[in-house]
Design a protein around this motif. Structure first.
Motif, PDB file in Angstrom:
ATOM      1  N   ILE A 294     -39.187 -35.198  26.352  1.00  9.19           N
ATOM      2  CA  ILE A 294     -38.253 -34.122  26.015  1.00  9.19           C
ATOM      3  C   ILE A 294     -36.825 -34.630  26.113  1.00  9.19           C
ATOM      4  O   ILE A 294     -36.404 -35.132  27.163  1.00  9.19           O
ATOM      5  CB  ILE A 294     -38.469 -32.905  26.929  1.00  9.19           C
ATOM      6  CG1 ILE A 294     -39.874 -32.337  26.701  1.00  9.19           C
ATOM      7  CG2 ILE A 294     -37.414 -31.844  26.676  1.00  9.19           C
ATOM      8  CD1 ILE A 294     -40.219 -31.187  27.592  1.00  9.19           C
TER       9      ILE A 294
ATOM     10  N   MET B  24     -39.399 -26.025  27.459  1.00 12.80           N
ATOM     11  CA  MET B  24     -40.342 -26.850  26.706  1.00 12.80           C
ATOM     12  C   MET B  24     -41.243 -27.650  27.645  1.00 12.80           C
ATOM     13  O   MET B  24     -42.434 -27.839  27.370  1.00 12.80           O
ATOM     14  CB  MET B  24     -39.586 -27.805  25.773  1.00 12.80           C
ATOM     15  CG  MET B  24     -38.849 -27.124  24.638  1.00 12.80           C
ATOM     16  SD  MET B  24     -39.904 -26.099  23.580  1.00 12.80           S
ATOM     17  CE  MET B  24     -39.421 -24.454  24.145  1.00 12.80           C
TER      18      MET B  24
ATOM     19  N   VAL C  78     -39.423 -34.142  21.675  1.00 18.63           N
ATOM     20  CA  VAL C  78     -39.021 -32.765  21.415  1.00 18.63           C
ATOM     21  C   VAL C  78     -37.543 -32.627  21.752  1.00 18.63           C
ATOM     22  O   VAL C  78     -37.146 -32.724  22.918  1.00 18.63           O
ATOM     23  CB  VAL C  78     -39.859 -31.767  22.245  1.00 18.63           C
ATOM     24  CG1 VAL C  78     -39.376 -30.348  21.988  1.00 18.63           C
ATOM     25  CG2 VAL C  78     -41.340 -31.889  21.901  1.00 18.63           C
TER      26      VAL C  78
ATOM     27  N   SER D 282     -34.499 -30.851  22.671  1.00 19.87           N
ATOM     28  CA  SER D 282     -34.298 -29.554  23.342  1.00 19.87           C
ATOM     29  C   SER D 282     -32.895 -29.490  23.938  1.00 19.87           C
ATOM     30  O   SER D 282     -32.715 -29.228  25.135  1.00 19.87           O
ATOM     31  CB  SER D 282     -35.353 -29.356  24.446  1.00 19.87           C
ATOM     32  OG  SER D 282     -36.648 -29.549  23.940  1.00 19.87           O
TER      33      SER D 282
ATOM     34  N   ALA E  35     -37.102 -28.063  19.306  1.00 15.00           N
ATOM     35  CA  ALA E  35     -37.776 -27.170  20.254  1.00 15.00           C
ATOM     36  C   ALA E  35     -38.427 -25.970  19.567  1.00 15.00           C
ATOM     37  O   ALA E  35     -39.576 -25.630  19.885  1.00 15.00           O
ATOM     38  CB  ALA E  35     -36.789 -26.715  21.336  1.00 15.00           C
TER      39      ALA E  35
ATOM     40  N   TYR F 128     -42.414 -25.165  19.865  1.00 18.04           N
ATOM     41  CA  TYR F 128     -42.813 -23.888  20.430  1.00 18.04           C
ATOM     42  C   TYR F 128     -43.755 -23.152  19.478  1.00 18.04           C
ATOM     43  O   TYR F 128     -44.772 -22.587  19.881  1.00 18.04           O
ATOM     44  CB  TYR F 128     -41.566 -23.049  20.707  1.00 18.04           C
ATOM     45  CG  TYR F 128     -41.813 -21.693  21.346  1.00 18.04           C
ATOM     46  CD1 TYR F 128     -41.860 -21.559  22.728  1.00 18.04           C
ATOM     47  CD2 TYR F 128     -41.965 -20.551  20.563  1.00 18.04           C
ATOM     48  CE1 TYR F 128     -42.063 -20.322  23.316  1.00 18.04           C
ATOM     49  CE2 TYR F 128     -42.175 -19.315  21.142  1.00 18.04           C
ATOM     50  CZ  TYR F 128     -42.216 -19.208  22.522  1.00 18.04           C
ATOM     51  OH  TYR F 128     -42.434 -17.967  23.096  1.00 18.04           O
TER      52      TYR F 128
END
Length: 453
Positions: free
Chosen positions: A138, A148, A199, A201, A227, A231
């Motif tokens: 992340i 996340m 990801v 974020s 993100a 999701y």
């Protein structure tokens, strides 16, 4: 296609071949000889395997952006089996001397469905291939990154959290021991952590986003997602708080073609006529029961907001007292609502009160599947406090919907926000196959009487 999904497809080929052998054994009490698979016998087996694998592709069993629950998986496999048997029957009709008899085909299809469900449920749950779980790194350490990270942990065996990568001017809301690198060495961190997916974020990307390193990761075969998209993939709903208008414009989906509308309308009319014919003998009984239970009309008519915010009148069997909103105006139904009659409680739980909406479907005001239509009073209220609430009105409202089968009855602004996540996900991914899946899920909701009030 990832190694995991390639392995699942190879497993399906093995399941299909084994199913045909098992059907032969059950039907004739003995296994076929090896010589039977040369020439015509091998051709029959190959046709069966190819048709079933094609059907699996058609219902998107191998699509990587679909995280399926066991019931979703069972529903897709059920559609696959019906499609596969239909195609095999057509081939048998035109080439009766080439294909196995339909009795063997039907038995083979059923056995294949059982084998396939066990195979996919085990592999998707990490029971068969735990090493195939994707390692997620992340980018970010703020509130969105923390959300996340929790999502990765809660996803079960599909994903494993590799850690977080810190960026300058990004606040820290994640455990310090989970930070495994910084933005300056993102590519090296990805290689060291053996991450499969990044990801992004970040609360604010301007002046912070490590473009060069992220591009290097992308070109090296590492999947990069923002993100909201991650999701969506994991939860089957949209993260509307982190979505801006450009995300709607440039993301895949949110495109309902004329052909899709035509197919959807055809299915609506067919199902409404079929459902009306099925329920017609029972309607007088329900009507008499309502009249004996409480004074007032049998049918209840209420204004709702439809496609493109055009108002229409929705029909239901009456389940409340006739003075239910006297002195209060429009209010949501609550749990154990005292305004609901004794019979009305059963009608709501069993969804029998929704049957008259088949007339709305025939009239074109509603579809069989879509976001549930809301009352004008609530729509005006919700549009003021919930971003993108009006976007749910770009398709026809439905008798059932993705939000209805994934979330309990909504009776507050907070519930409306959560249901909007599912409604927008449905609009983004609208398809006939998705509608069929929702109908299967609705059957489960009705049988277990979940969600109604």
């Amino acid at each position: 296609m990832s190694k995991r999904y390639l392995a699942m497809m190879v497993g399906d080929v093995f399941c299909a071949g084994t199913a045909m052998l098992a059907a032969f054994l059950l039907r004739f009490g003995e296994m076929p000889h090896l010589a039977d698979f040369y020439g015509l016998g091998g051709f029959r087996l190959a046709i069966f395997v190819l048709v079933m694998i094609f059907s699996a592709f058609f219902v998107e069993l191998y699509k990587q952006d679909k995280e399926l629950t066991p019931f979703d998986l069972a529903g897709r496999i059920a559609i696959e089996l019906v499609l596969g048997f239909f195609v095999l029957s057509v081939i048998f009709f035109f080439l009766p001397h080439v294909m196995e008899k339909r009795g063997i085909l039907l038995l083979s299809v059923i056995i294949f469905g059982l084998f396939q469900f066990l195979w996919h449920a085990g592999s998707r749950g990490g029971l068969i291939f735990p090493a195939f779980a994707k390692r997620v790194l992340i980018l970010g350490t703020g509130p969105l990154a923390n959300q996340m990270g929790s999502l990765v942990v809660e996803s079960g065996s599909n994903y494993v959290l590799s850690g977080y990568v810190s960026c300058s001017r990004e606040p820290v809301y994640v455990p310090a021991q989970s930070i495994v690198g910084s933005e300056d060495g993102l590519y090296e961190t990805v290689r060291r952590q053996k991450a499969d997916k990044i990801v992004v974020s970040l609360g604010e990307r301007r002046g912070v986003f490590p473009l060069k390193d992220v591009l290097s990761c992308k070109l090296s075969g590492i999947e990069v997602m923002d993100a909201p998209s991650f999701y969506e993939r994991v939860t089957g709903k949209l993260l509307i708080e982190s979505i801006n208008p450009s995300w709607f414009i440039f993301s895949s989906g949110f495109r309902v073609t004329a052909l899709n509308r035509l197919l959807k309308r055809g299915i609506d009319i067919f199902c409404a006529l079929l459902g009306g014919a099925f329920f017609l003998p029972f309607l007088p009984i329900v009507a008499l029961a309502i009249r004996f239970d409480s004074p007032g009309p049998v049918l209840f008519r209420q204004e709702r907001v439809g496609e493109r915010e055009k108002p229409f009148y929705l029909f239901k069997f009456r389940t409340m007292r006739t003075d239910a909103e006297k002195g209060t105006g429009a209010v949501w139904a609550q749990k154990d609502d005292p305004r609901v009659t004794r019979l009305g409680r059963f009608l709501r739980k069993s969804r029998i009160d929704e049957i008259p909406q088949l007339f709305n479907v025939l009239m074109g005001d509603m579809s069989l599947v879509g976001p549930r239509p809301e009352r004008p009073e609530f729509v005006e209220q919700l549009k003021k406090v919930i971003p993108y609430y009006s976007e749910r009105h770009f398709v026809k409202p439905g008798v059932t919907g993705w939000a209805q089968v994934r979330y309990p009855y909504g009776a507050s602004v907070e519930d409306a926000v959560e249901k909007l996540r599912y409604d927008l996900y449905y609009i983004k991914n609208l398809s006939v196959a998705f509608d069929i899946m929702i109908i299967f899920e609705t059957v489960k909701v009705v049988l277990f009487q979940r969600g109604g009030r």
